[in-house]
Design an enzyme around this catalytic site. Structure first.
Site, PDB file in Angstrom:
ATOM      1  N   SER A 129       0.833  -1.200   0.000  1.00 50.03           N
ATOM      2  CA  SER A 129       0.000   0.000   0.000  1.00 50.03           C
ATOM      3  C   SER A 129       0.865   1.246   0.000  1.00 50.03           C
ATOM      4  O   SER A 129       1.973   1.252   0.563  1.00 50.03           O
ATOM      5  CB  SER A 129      -0.863  -0.023   1.270  1.00 50.03           C
ATOM      6  N   TYR A 153      -1.962  -1.194  10.935  1.00 54.40           N
ATOM      7  CA  TYR A 153      -2.249  -1.713   9.591  1.00 54.40           C
ATOM      8  C   TYR A 153      -1.063  -1.444   8.663  1.00 54.40           C
ATOM      9  O   TYR A 153      -0.567  -2.341   7.979  1.00 54.40           O
ATOM     10  CB  TYR A 153      -3.526  -1.066   9.026  1.00 54.40           C
ATOM     11  N   LYS A 157       1.919  -3.967   6.543  1.00 52.33           N
ATOM     12  CA  LYS A 157       2.372  -3.917   5.141  1.00 52.33           C
ATOM     13  C   LYS A 157       3.888  -3.779   5.077  1.00 52.33           C
ATOM     14  O   LYS A 157       4.558  -4.457   4.301  1.00 52.33           O
ATOM     15  CB  LYS A 157       1.711  -2.738   4.404  1.00 52.33           C
TER      16      LYS A 157
HETATM   17  P1  NAD Z   1     -11.240  -6.675   1.147  1.00 58.17           P
HETATM   18  O1  NAD Z   1     -11.453  -6.668   2.609  1.00 58.17           O
HETATM   19  O2  NAD Z   1     -12.397  -6.419   0.261  1.00 58.17           O
HETATM   20  O3  NAD Z   1     -10.546  -8.056   0.711  1.00 58.17           O
HETATM   21  C1  NAD Z   1      -9.684  -8.783   1.560  1.00 58.17           C
HETATM   22  C2  NAD Z   1     -10.227 -10.203   1.648  1.00 58.17           C
HETATM   23  O4  NAD Z   1      -9.369 -10.982   2.470  1.00 58.17           O
HETATM   24  C3  NAD Z   1     -11.628 -10.275   2.239  1.00 58.17           C
HETATM   25  O5  NAD Z   1     -12.463 -10.996   1.337  1.00 58.17           O
HETATM   26  C4  NAD Z   1     -11.444 -11.021   3.552  1.00 58.17           C
HETATM   27  O6  NAD Z   1     -12.567 -11.810   3.885  1.00 58.17           O
HETATM   28  C5  NAD Z   1     -10.196 -11.836   3.269  1.00 58.17           C
HETATM   29  N1  NAD Z   1      -9.392 -12.197   4.449  1.00 58.17           N
HETATM   30  C6  NAD Z   1      -8.969 -11.382   5.452  1.00 58.17           C
HETATM   31  N2  NAD Z   1      -8.248 -12.080   6.330  1.00 58.17           N
HETATM   32  C7  NAD Z   1      -8.207 -13.370   5.888  1.00 58.17           C
HETATM   33  C8  NAD Z   1      -7.610 -14.564   6.376  1.00 58.17           C
HETATM   34  N3  NAD Z   1      -6.918 -14.596   7.515  1.00 58.17           N
HETATM   35  N4  NAD Z   1      -7.767 -15.693   5.652  1.00 58.17           N
HETATM   36  C9  NAD Z   1      -8.483 -15.685   4.511  1.00 58.17           C
HETATM   37  N5  NAD Z   1      -9.081 -14.596   4.011  1.00 58.17           N
HETATM   38  C10 NAD Z   1      -8.934 -13.436   4.696  1.00 58.17           C
HETATM   39  O7  NAD Z   1     -10.052  -5.631   0.836  1.00 58.17           O
HETATM   40  P2  NAD Z   1      -9.505  -5.083  -0.561  1.00 58.17           P
HETATM   41  O8  NAD Z   1      -9.811  -3.631  -0.623  1.00 58.17           O
HETATM   42  O9  NAD Z   1      -9.919  -5.983  -1.664  1.00 58.17           O
HETATM   43  O10 NAD Z   1      -7.950  -5.208  -0.277  1.00 58.17           O
HETATM   44  C11 NAD Z   1      -7.178  -6.324  -0.718  1.00 58.17           C
HETATM   45  C12 NAD Z   1      -5.748  -6.140  -0.249  1.00 58.17           C
HETATM   46  O11 NAD Z   1      -5.236  -4.903  -0.764  1.00 58.17           O
HETATM   47  C13 NAD Z   1      -5.597  -6.054   1.270  1.00 58.17           C
HETATM   48  O12 NAD Z   1      -4.404  -6.719   1.635  1.00 58.17           O
HETATM   49  C14 NAD Z   1      -5.479  -4.568   1.520  1.00 58.17           C
HETATM   50  O13 NAD Z   1      -4.755  -4.293   2.690  1.00 58.17           O
HETATM   51  C15 NAD Z   1      -4.712  -4.119   0.285  1.00 58.17           C
HETATM   52  N6  NAD Z   1      -4.913  -2.681  -0.026  1.00 58.17           N
HETATM   53  C16 NAD Z   1      -6.173  -2.190  -0.174  1.00 58.17           C
HETATM   54  C17 NAD Z   1      -6.351  -0.825  -0.439  1.00 58.17           C
HETATM   55  C18 NAD Z   1      -7.734  -0.242  -0.557  1.00 58.17           C
HETATM   56  O14 NAD Z   1      -7.860   0.993  -0.455  1.00 58.17           O
HETATM   57  N7  NAD Z   1      -8.769  -1.038  -0.821  1.00 58.17           N
HETATM   58  C19 NAD Z   1      -5.230   0.016  -0.556  1.00 58.17           C
HETATM   59  C20 NAD Z   1      -3.963  -0.531  -0.420  1.00 58.17           C
HETATM   60  C21 NAD Z   1      -3.812  -1.898  -0.158  1.00 58.17           C
HETATM   61  N1  UFG Z   2     -12.312  11.310   3.446  1.00 68.05           N
HETATM   62  C1  UFG Z   2     -13.318  12.176   3.841  1.00 68.05           C
HETATM   63  N2  UFG Z   2     -14.454  11.633   4.358  1.00 68.05           N
HETATM   64  C2  UFG Z   2     -14.644  10.284   4.504  1.00 68.05           C
HETATM   65  C3  UFG Z   2     -13.612   9.416   4.101  1.00 68.05           C
HETATM   66  C4  UFG Z   2     -12.450   9.960   3.581  1.00 68.05           C
HETATM   67  O1  UFG Z   2     -13.160  13.388   3.733  1.00 68.05           O
HETATM   68  O2  UFG Z   2     -15.701   9.869   5.007  1.00 68.05           O
HETATM   69  C5  UFG Z   2     -11.090  11.876   2.854  1.00 68.05           C
HETATM   70  C6  UFG Z   2      -9.837  11.557   3.660  1.00 68.05           C
HETATM   71  O3  UFG Z   2      -9.642  12.491   4.672  1.00 68.05           O
HETATM   72  C7  UFG Z   2      -8.768  11.602   2.560  1.00 68.05           C
HETATM   73  C8  UFG Z   2      -9.505  11.112   1.310  1.00 68.05           C
HETATM   74  O4  UFG Z   2     -10.898  11.290   1.584  1.00 68.05           O
HETATM   75  O5  UFG Z   2      -8.371  12.927   2.339  1.00 68.05           O
HETATM   76  C9  UFG Z   2      -9.259   9.630   1.013  1.00 68.05           C
HETATM   77  O6  UFG Z   2      -9.540   8.863   2.179  1.00 68.05           O
HETATM   78  P1  UFG Z   2      -9.699   7.269   2.140  1.00 68.05           P
HETATM   79  O7  UFG Z   2     -10.059   6.811   3.506  1.00 68.05           O
HETATM   80  O8  UFG Z   2     -10.612   6.876   1.029  1.00 68.05           O
HETATM   81  O9  UFG Z   2      -8.248   6.776   1.717  1.00 68.05           O
HETATM   82  P2  UFG Z   2      -6.852   6.963   2.439  1.00 68.05           P
HETATM   83  O10 UFG Z   2      -5.953   7.624   1.456  1.00 68.05           O
HETATM   84  O11 UFG Z   2      -6.975   7.582   3.768  1.00 68.05           O
HETATM   85  O12 UFG Z   2      -6.419   5.460   2.704  1.00 68.05           O
HETATM   86  C10 UFG Z   2      -6.517   4.451   1.680  1.00 68.05           C
HETATM   87  C11 UFG Z   2      -6.749   3.088   2.316  1.00 68.05           C
HETATM   88  C12 UFG Z   2      -5.552   2.642   3.079  1.00 68.05           C
HETATM   89  C13 UFG Z   2      -4.353   2.688   2.219  1.00 68.05           C
HETATM   90  C14 UFG Z   2      -4.200   4.061   1.609  1.00 68.05           C
HETATM   91  C15 UFG Z   2      -3.072   4.055   0.622  1.00 68.05           C
HETATM   92  O13 UFG Z   2      -7.840   3.145   3.202  1.00 68.05           O
HETATM   93  O14 UFG Z   2      -5.735   1.307   3.464  1.00 68.05           O
HETATM   94  O15 UFG Z   2      -5.378   4.430   0.906  1.00 68.05           O
HETATM   95  O16 UFG Z   2      -2.898   5.310   0.073  1.00 68.05           O
HETATM   96  F1  UFG Z   2      -3.263   2.386   2.940  1.00 68.05           F
END
Ligand code: NAD
Ligand code: UFG
Length: 348
Positions: A129, A153, A157
């Site tokens: 991330s 969290y 990572k």
């Molecule tokens: P998500 O929660 O939709 O998907 C993650 C999946 O992993 C879920 O289906 C959950 O049930 C499963 N899971 C969690 N723990 C588990 C375990 N111990 N065993 C088996 N399954 C398990 O999240 P996502 O947004 O699809 O994110 C996927 C990956 O990308 C995550 O590792 C997350 O940290 C990373 N990531 C997401 C974002 C974002 O903004 N969505 C940003 C950066 C990184």
């Molecule tokens: N924000 C609002 N209101 C909300 C939610 C978010 O104003 O209800 C704003 C936040 O302050 C930020 C922007 O929208 O300025 C984006 O916020 P997000 O929560 O959507 O995303 P972040 O950038 O904070 O974090 C996300 C994921 C993390 C990941 C990160 C990587 O949640 O897991 O991106 O850049 F690590």
């Protein structure tokens, strides 16, 4: 012979979209997920969207911390590579429950890596991330920037990245790609699969979409006094289908060359403010999003966006979609599935 890919967390938001792109790209996919933050309906819909390729998908409800079940799966199936999405991802929850995050994300990953090693499967793509850049001194972020984390969290990572670098140093048979995602949003253009978070959404676009369908009264904007174009936070939003294609490009790299352990940013390279994103969504949906301006959210950074040259040059991958397409597809998913994969009485 089609390559067989194990996808952990493949029922989740990014995982389900990536599994679809894998199937359409001619891969076989075996998904494992404990369904803690997802629904098996997503898997069924991916199979439908994949048409004739749907037969190349199978699903097992397995928790990564259950090593015996992982061993059993690897003993009965040969995998050419693993894409590892499974993990918990709510920043605030990780501050309240650090041990849960270290247990789930780190122990789960160590189990996976140990079982992969013992069955000779040493090709991995991992979901890292942009959070590992902390509050960067400047933007855009390049892969060489110093790493830091501001919450448990983010530390999971960071630690998993370091574990991957260490196992490659100890055994050069490993080929590992760490993908640092910026802010994935949107949904598959069909509107049939998308993001369906449990409880109150933490992230901007899932919250906006719930306001648009009438599930929440207003969006709280966290901070309007940042040194940005309109005072709100700036992020690099990337369409989830572009992000998914980045995984296919990464897999191809793993199969074509000896890569070691490499890291790539996946973003668009463009910074968009909260207010710009809301305006794009209002235009795409025709819905008004009421706003409540509030204080900054603790732990948030001001501006974060990527330099994407490395992925463009080495993975031959570049994001195709802009924020208008992201908002169009987010709305398509939200308007067809206002309660995600659930129903009004099963969701809060
Ligand atoms: P998500 O929660 O939709 O998907 C993650 C999946 O992993 C879920 O289906 C959950 O049930 C499963 N899971 C969690 N723990 C588990 C375990 N111990 N065993 C088996 N399954 C398990 O999240 P996502 O947004 O699809 O994110 C996927 C990956 O990308 C995550 O590792 C997350 O940290 C990373 N990531 C997401 C974002 C974002 O903004 N969505 C940003 C950066 C990184
Ligand atoms: N924000 C609002 N209101 C909300 C939610 C978010 O104003 O209800 C704003 C936040 O302050 C930020 C922007 O929208 O300025 C984006 O916020 P997000 O929560 O959507 O995303 P972040 O950038 O904070 O974090 C996300 C994921 C993390 C990941 C990160 C990587 O949640 O897991 O991106 O850049 F690590």
């Amino acid at each position: 012979m089609a390559k067989n890919i194990l996808v952990t967390g493949g029922a989740g938001y990014i995982g389900s979209h990536t599994v679809l792109q894998l199937l359409l790209g001619g891969f076989k996919a075996v998904v494992i997920d404990n369904l803690d933050n997802s629904s098996d309906i997503a898997i069924k819909r991916v199979a439908e969207l994949a048409g004739e390729f749907g037969k190349n998908l199978s699903f097992h409800q397995i928790d990564l911390r259950d090593k015996a079940s992982l061993e059993k799966l690897f003993s009965s199936t040969n995998f050419d590579a693993v894409i590892h999405f499974a993990g918990l991802k709510a920043v605030g929850e990780s501050v309240q429950k650090p041990l849960l995050y270290y247990n789930n994300n780190i122990i789960g990953t160590i189990n996976l890596l140990e079982v992969m090693a013992s069955y000779g499967c040493k090709k991995l793509v991992f979901s890292s991330s942009a959070t590992v850049y902390g509050w960067p001194k400047e933007v855009p972020c390049t892969e060489e920037f110093p790493l830091s984390a501001t919450n448990p969290y983010g530390r999971t990572k960071l630690f998993i990245e370091e574990i991957c670098r260490d196992i490659y140093r100890s055994d050069s048979e490993w080929s590992i790609i760490l993908l640092r995602y910026f802010n994935p949003v949107g949904a598959h253009p069909s509107g049939y699969i998308g993001e369906d978070p449990r409880g109150i959404p933490n992230n901007l676009m899932p919250f906006v979409q719930q306001v648009a369908v009438g599930r929440r009264p207003a969006l709280t904007v966290f901070g309007s006094d940042y040194s940005t174009k309109d005072g709100t936070g700036v992020r690099d939003y990337i369409h989830v289908v572009d992000l998914s294609d980045g995984h296919i490009a990464a897999l191809q790299k793993l199969f074509e060359s000896k890569i070691g352990c490499e890291v790539y940013n996946l973003g668009t390279g463009k910074g968009t403010s909260v207010l710009e994103m809301v305006a794009a969504f209002e235009k795409a949906s025709g819905q008004k999003i009421p706003l409540v301006m509030a204080a900054r959210r603790p732990g948030d950074v001001e501006t974060l966006y990527a330099l994407t040259d490395k992925a463009e040059n080495e993975l031959k991958w570049k994001a195709k979609y802009g924020i208008d397409e992201m908002c169009r597809d987010q709305w398509s998913w939200a308007s067809k599935n206002p309660y995600g994969y659930g129903s009004a009485d099963s969701t809060n």
